[in-house]
Design a protein around this motif. Structure first.
Motif, PDB file in Angstrom:
ATOM      1  N   ALA A   1      -5.698  -6.624   5.808  1.00 30.69           N
ATOM      2  CA  ALA A   1      -6.151  -6.464   4.424  1.00 30.69           C
ATOM      3  C   ALA A   1      -5.131  -7.063   3.458  1.00 30.69           C
TER       4      ALA A   1
ATOM      5  N   ARG B   1      -4.557  -2.495  10.728  1.00 30.50           N
ATOM      6  CA  ARG B   1      -5.725  -2.679   9.880  1.00 30.50           C
ATOM      7  C   ARG B   1      -5.266  -3.111   8.478  1.00 30.50           C
ATOM      8  N   LEU B   2      -4.210  -2.455   7.996  1.00 23.61           N
ATOM      9  CA  LEU B   2      -3.683  -2.803   6.677  1.00 23.61           C
ATOM     10  C   LEU B   2      -3.128  -4.221   6.650  1.00 23.61           C
TER      11      LEU B   2
ATOM     12  N   VAL C   1       0.864  -1.178   0.000  1.00 15.56           N
ATOM     13  CA  VAL C   1       0.000   0.000   0.000  1.00 15.56           C
ATOM     14  C   VAL C   1       0.901   1.228   0.000  1.00 15.56           C
TER      15      VAL C   1
ATOM     16  N   GLY D   1      -2.683   1.759  14.675  1.00 17.01           N
ATOM     17  CA  GLY D   1      -3.998   1.161  14.409  1.00 17.01           C
ATOM     18  C   GLY D   1      -4.233   1.005  12.919  1.00 17.01           C
ATOM     19  N   TYR D   2      -3.855   2.048  12.169  1.00 15.52           N
ATOM     20  CA  TYR D   2      -4.053   1.995  10.723  1.00 15.52           C
ATOM     21  C   TYR D   2      -3.206   0.884  10.110  1.00 15.52           C
TER      22      TYR D   2
END
Ligand SMILES: Cc1cc2nc3c(=O)[nH]c(=O)nc-3n(C[C@H](O)[C@H](O)[C@H](O)COP(=O)(O)OP(=O)(O)OC[C@H]3O[C@@H](n4cnc5c(N)ncnc54)[C@H](O)[C@@H]3O)c2cc1C
Lengths: 792, 288
Positions: free
Chosen positions: B275, B271-272, B187, B267-268
């Motif tokens: 994914a 989360r990634l 990402v 946190g982000y």
């Protein structure tokens, strides 16, 4: 009343032609500031502040002075002998608090990157080596970073001598705002937060200054948007007559508002050149560019919109806060940003009442200043986000809501609630054109199908009003010596070709081509026969340069009038020679023709006569074959333009990344001198708006330390991330001029970020997320909104 | 933005380069493609006394390919490596998937695979690929040549097992078992940027069941992160079984160490991480 523009004999005006210099620039034959080297030239480099706020305890440059290759090291104490400090003062901003500014720090520093000492050496590298030898000791002081903390009791003062961090306050109100909100069926409100970004011209700022002691003449080359303005300030600050200061801008690799201010480092270079009587060159590197070019925006705005039961917009009410950094930029003042951000609130709509208040505060950060579409994108995002939210809550199409509420000035013109004069508008026509371009119903069906497949897509719109081509009422009236007029000089060479010069500036926007097209039609010669020079104060007339999207509207008019006058001289001369009344003659493609269209005499032949065989003219005839025309618009302080943009985006469900699928713009800039160049200006502007929406951010930590000193950290929009941008035009001529042109350079930036914000919120709404009112839209922010919470 | 003064050397023999490194130790810097070193020099973030330009040492240009895998000499550029992998192993190979994400075309024509490994940027693609594929880094110094497994080579942010007098002379990527499937995702805000978070992986899938796999995240911690427990969770599970995938995701979120990052919160990134796992597992499903 000037002749209506539709009656003009137009051949070249309105034709798409690429810029004349495109080929040369693409082939690498451009001449930018750093391509110029002078004999005996030396290079400057600056010791810059590593901290946001400090008192300088020791600044000992002795060791640096003896370093290899070093010619001189200067501090403010050295430069003050030939240079005075300055202070931004403008009657347009009553009560503006503004500290004195010096080219090098005077005892303390107020932002990271502020120049403290200047080393001049045989090369830039040697100068940088010597900087490391400067004995610099400081005591760090508490800094103000976050704008909302600047006015808190006990907050550190950026300039203790001012007694407060408040630089200026904006206040405007019209109508009964409270009553409108009390009567509203629907009130939408939001806190909007806009980050800082900057212009990032491909060619960074740069200056080369030489001082000739024999004539006491300062000659400067600068990558600048307005060499005439720079000339004026250099003369003033270095105490020289303007006639002894010469500024030349060669090819300029982008300006965007960044290169129109007085920068301490550039003044220091000129002062050093004067002291040394040697040419001194300085080209900002990217780190210096990112830390010391003016930044833009940084607002927090609490705004609300009142709507009645029939979906009529009643009133807007906004409280704003702008952080302008350490100084209010000289000479125009950073507060113009807030002025425009507030004044253009709600501008597309008929509102009975409006109120706006804003505080503008100092911080220990880089100065902010005018950047493409000054303030407008802020007002546009606030207004249009509220409008789309209102439409969504009413369950209606936001375009219908807009159409119902558009303020259409009609033939007589009108004012917005916050006092902008509007005329020659076309909101409805632009909307109609947009609907035709993107087939709204079809697109919405496509988006619905995508959503069925589980994709997160959204469509957003943003109508806009962009004020362009400011007149002398804006700065001149405020006591700021900024020219809002332009002069074009034209003369016929002995071979019949046309030598022209203008007070405008070419900074990559292509205005040179537009003006040549105007001159070609005005005189009646082919564009190839015209050479136009700009950017040289020594040979060109004083005037405005490149700002406020003014080139076509003001410069174009000056060129037209100059060209017409020259044509008149040619026809007079031909009439005298041919014994025919001049008004029966015309000038077409370089020939004087009679009423039947028959060619009678070539301009080149007349020119040879004027220059070499004047005795052949009848006695009493003395053709000049040269004209200078100075154009200042009478009447309208600015020329308003209007348009609408649309953005189609998709959001990645598990990363929060936003992808722009397509972008549309319909814009009305009056008569287009060159549709190709107008379209590309709009596209480039949109890209900068998309940068503001998604990528660009000058971040500081809470202590005001700068975090984005390279293009690895500061994200400029790149081609791979940009969508296809379709541009449509509506041409409603400005009636106050012959050509009817308005400004075109900033419209793209004006509404692009608003349209993307609305598109993202449309997508979030459909996906059950919360809405966002913060730019840039970072992936964590979007992901958090998608999940209905705060960002993690 | 000009480098501090340095002496420039450009030996044409490997021995010459090694002698310079031995002589100058940590005051020397090796110059390969310069795509990371030159900006560091210009910003004066590093100021070596001697630059040892290895670009004239011809033997370091070699690309090797055989039954035992691929070998890239120290001067093999990203673009050449990509071509070699595509032509000789196939476009599905992990490196063929990862290399187009390394910077931009122009940079890939100069930057080297070994330079990227030697630099050891925690957000870079190739160190993670090297760890994932269990590559061996070939180091040569005065005391001879040694082979360090990638997993042991990367020690931290810009820190490796290379000692200052050693040169990375090459990297060996072992051949993978036939039928191995690869998954690679990252990402980034813009194409060509260093990843916010990325994941390099391979799997052997038999009748829809994960027989074996390896997962290496980059951009999370200070060096490539081998998600051992997560891989174990997937092993024996079926690719199309949502429960296995959910368990693995859960495990990845828990297993991963996230170093502080000024821009993207922990946190982000967690989360990634989940994914990305979903996506590579999906890639295993289509591949092969
Ligand atoms: C705009 C831009 C974007 C980039 N984006 C990415 C990206 O997305 N992902 C990514 O992984 N990289 C990226 N890079 C970096 C690029 O991949 C570099 O090429 C790579 O990291 C280093 O390779 P190099 O050959 O250029 O090494 P150099 O810059 O020459 O050297 C880098 C470091 O490694 C050392 N070194 C180099 N070779 C050896 C050797 N053989 N032995 C011992 N030490 C050695 C040097 O001394 C130096 O410390 C980007 C670079 C740029 C300019």
């Amino acid at each position: 009343m000037p002749a209506r523009s539709t009656e003009l004999p137009l051949q070249e005006i309105g034709r798409s032609r690429p810029r004349g210099r495109t080929r040369a620039l693409l082939a690498g034959h451009g001449r930018y500031l750093d391509d110029l080297d002078l004999p005996r030239q030396v290079h400057g480099a600056f010791l810059r502040s590593p901290v946001p706020a400090a008192r300088i305890d020791r600044l000992d440059v002795t060791a640096a002075r003896t370093a290899p290759g070093v010619v001189a090291v200067f501090t403010w104490d050295d430069l003050r002998a030939v240079c005075r400090p300055w202070r931004t003062v403008s009657a347009a901003f009553p009560g503006l608090q503004s500290p004195e500014q010096t080219p090098l720090a005077a005892g303390r520093v107020t932002a990271v990157g502020e120049p403290i000492a200047l080393v001049v050496a045989a090369s830039r590298a040697l100068a940088e080596d010597a900087i490391e030898l400067i004995d610099f000791a400081w005591t760090e002081q508490p800094a103000v970073g976050v704008a909302s903390e600047a006015l808190a009791p006990g907050a550190p003062l950026v300039h203790p001598e001012l007694g407060s961090n408040l630089a200026w306050q904006f206040d405007a109100a019209a109508g009964d705002v409270d009553a409108a909100f009390a009567a509203a069926a629907l009130v939408v409100e939001e806190r909007f937060v806009f980050g800082r970004h900057t212009g990032v011209p491909l060619e960074t700022r740069g200056i080369l200054a030489a001082f000739d002691r024999s004539e006491a003449r300062l000659t400067v080359w600068a990558s600048h948007q307005m060499p005439h303005q720079l000339q004026l300030h250099l003369a003033d600050l270095l105490d020289l007559p303007m006639s002894r200061v010469e500024v030349t801008a060669m090819d300029v690799g982008g300006g965007f508002g960044i290169k129109m201010h007085v920068y301490p480092d550039e003044i220091a270079i000129c002062a050093a050149a004067r002291l040394l009587a040697r040419p001194v060159k300085f080209v900002a590197d990217r780190l210096e560019s990112l830390t010391s070019d003016v930044h833009a925006r940084e607002h927090v705005i609490d705004a609300k919109l009142a709507v009645d039961g029939d979906g009529r917009l009643l009133a807007i009410d906004a409280k704003g806060l702008q952080g302008i950094g350490s100084h209010s930029v000289f000479p125009r003042s950073s507060t113009v940003e807030t002025l425009m951000a507030m004044r253009t609130l709600g501008a597309p709509y008929a509102l009975a009442a409006a109120r706006a208040h804003a505080d503008v505060v100092f911080q220990n950060k880089a100065m902010t200043g005018q950047y493409r579409s000054v303030g407008h994108p802020i007002a546009c995002a606030v207004t249009e986000a509220l409008v789309e939210r209102a439409a969504a809550l009413r369950g209606e199409d936001s375009l219908a809501l807009r159409r119902r509420n558009y303020l259409e000035p009609g033939d007589d013109g009108c004012r917005t609630a916050l006092g902008l004069e509007l005329f020659d508008f076309s909101h409805a026509a632009c909307l109609e054109r947009l609907e035709a371009m993107l087939d709204v119903a079809g697109l919405r069906a496509q988006i619905a199908a995508a959503r069925q497949r589980g994709e997160i897509q959204g469509l957003g719109f943003a109508a806009f009003v962009e004020m362009t081509a400011s007149g002398s009422e804006i700065y001149g009236k405020a006591g700021v010596p900024v020219s809002a007029a332009d002069t074009v000089q034209v003369a016929i060479e002995p071979d019949g070709s046309i030598k022209a010069s203008a007070s405008l500036s070419e900074i990559g926007q292509g205005i040179t081509e537009g003006l040549i097209q105007v001159l070609a039609d005005a005189v009646g010669v082919a564009p190839e026969r015209i050479a136009l020079e700009m950017g040289r104060t020594a040979s060109g007339p004083h005037g405005g340069g490149a700002w406020a999207s003014r080139g076509a509207a003001i410069g174009g008019e000056a060129a037209w009038q100059a060209g017409r006058a020259l044509r008149g001289q040619v026809l007079e001369a031909a009439g005298a020679l041919l014994q025919m009344p001049a008004d029966t003659l015309d000038l077409v493609a370089g020939w004087v023709v009679d009423a039947s269209g028959e060619r009678r005499i070539e301009v080149a032949e007349l020119a040879r006569m004027v220059h070499f065989r004047g005795h052949e003219f009848p006695a009493g005839t003395a053709p000049q074959f040269q004209v200078a025309h100075h154009h200042r618009r009478a009447g309208d302080p600015t020329i308003p333009t209007n348009g609408i943009q649309a953005a189609w985006v998709s959001i990645c469900r598990d990363t929060g990344l936003v992808r722009c699928l397509k972008h549309w713009v319909v814009h009305d800039c009056g008569r287009m001198l060159n549709p190709l160049l107008v379209t590309e200006q709009v596209r480039g502007g949109v890209v900068q708006g998309l940068g503001a929406a998604l990528f660009e951010h000058c971040r500081y930590d809470a202590q005001a330390n700068f975090l984005d000193g390279s293009l690895a950290d500061y994200l400029v929009p790149m081609a791979t991330e940009m969508p296809d941008i379709e541009v449509g035009h509506v041409e409603t001529a400005y009636r106050g001029s012959v050509l009817g042109a308005k400004g075109a350079g900033e419209a793209g930036t004006c509404a692009a970020s608003a349209a993307v914000l609305n598109a993202v919120n449309d997508a979030l709404r459909a996906a059950g997320g919360t809405s966002i009112a913060t730019l840039p839209l970072t992936p964590p922010l979007v992901l958090a909104a998608l999940e209905g919470g705060s960002s993690g | 933005m000009k480098p501090a003064p340095f002496a420039y050397t450009a030996p044409t023999e490997l021995e010459g380069a090694l002698a310079l490194l031995r002589e100058h130790g940590d005051e020397a810097a090796v110059l390969a493609g310069g795509q990371s070193l030159m900006p560091l020099l210009a910003l004066r973030m590093t100021a070596p006394k001697v630059l040892v330009d290895i670009n004239r040492i011809e033997p370091l240009r070699a690309v090797g390919h055989g039954g035992d895998g691929l070998r890239f000499g120290a001067l093999v550029r990203h673009a050449e490596a990509l071509r070699a992998v595509r032509d000789q192993v196939g476009p599905a190979h992990l490196l063929a998937q990862a290399l187009p994400h390394v910077a931009h075309q122009a940079i890939r024509h100069r930057g080297t695979v070994c330079g990227s490994l030697a630099l050891a940027d925690p957000a870079a693609e190739l160190p993670a690929c090297a760890v994932c594929l269990e590559a061996e880094i070939e180091l040569q110094g005065a005391s001879g040549r040694r082979f360090v497994p990638a997993d042991a080579f990367f020690e931290g942010v810009y820190a490796t097992a290379r000692s200052v007098d050693e040169l990375v002379v090459g990297v060996r990527f072992p051949a993978t078992a036939p039928g191995t499937r690869f998954g690679f995702v990252e990402v980034a805000r813009r194409h060509g940027d260093y990843a916010i978070l990325g994941l390099a992986s391979w799997a052997r899938v038999v009748d829809g069941e994960v027989a074996d796999c390896r997962l290496v995240y980059f951009g999370a911690d200070e060096r490539p992160s081998v998600a051992t427990r997560t891989a174990r969770t997937l092993r024996g599970g079926r690719l199309d079984d949502p429960a296995t995938r959910a368990r693995a995701k859960e495990c990845a979120l828990d297993e991963l160490t996230i170093a502080p990052d000024a821009t993207y919160g922990e946190g982000y990134k967690r989360r990634l991480a989940g994914a990305l796992l979903e996506r590579v597992v999906a890639q295993w499903g289509v591949a092969g």
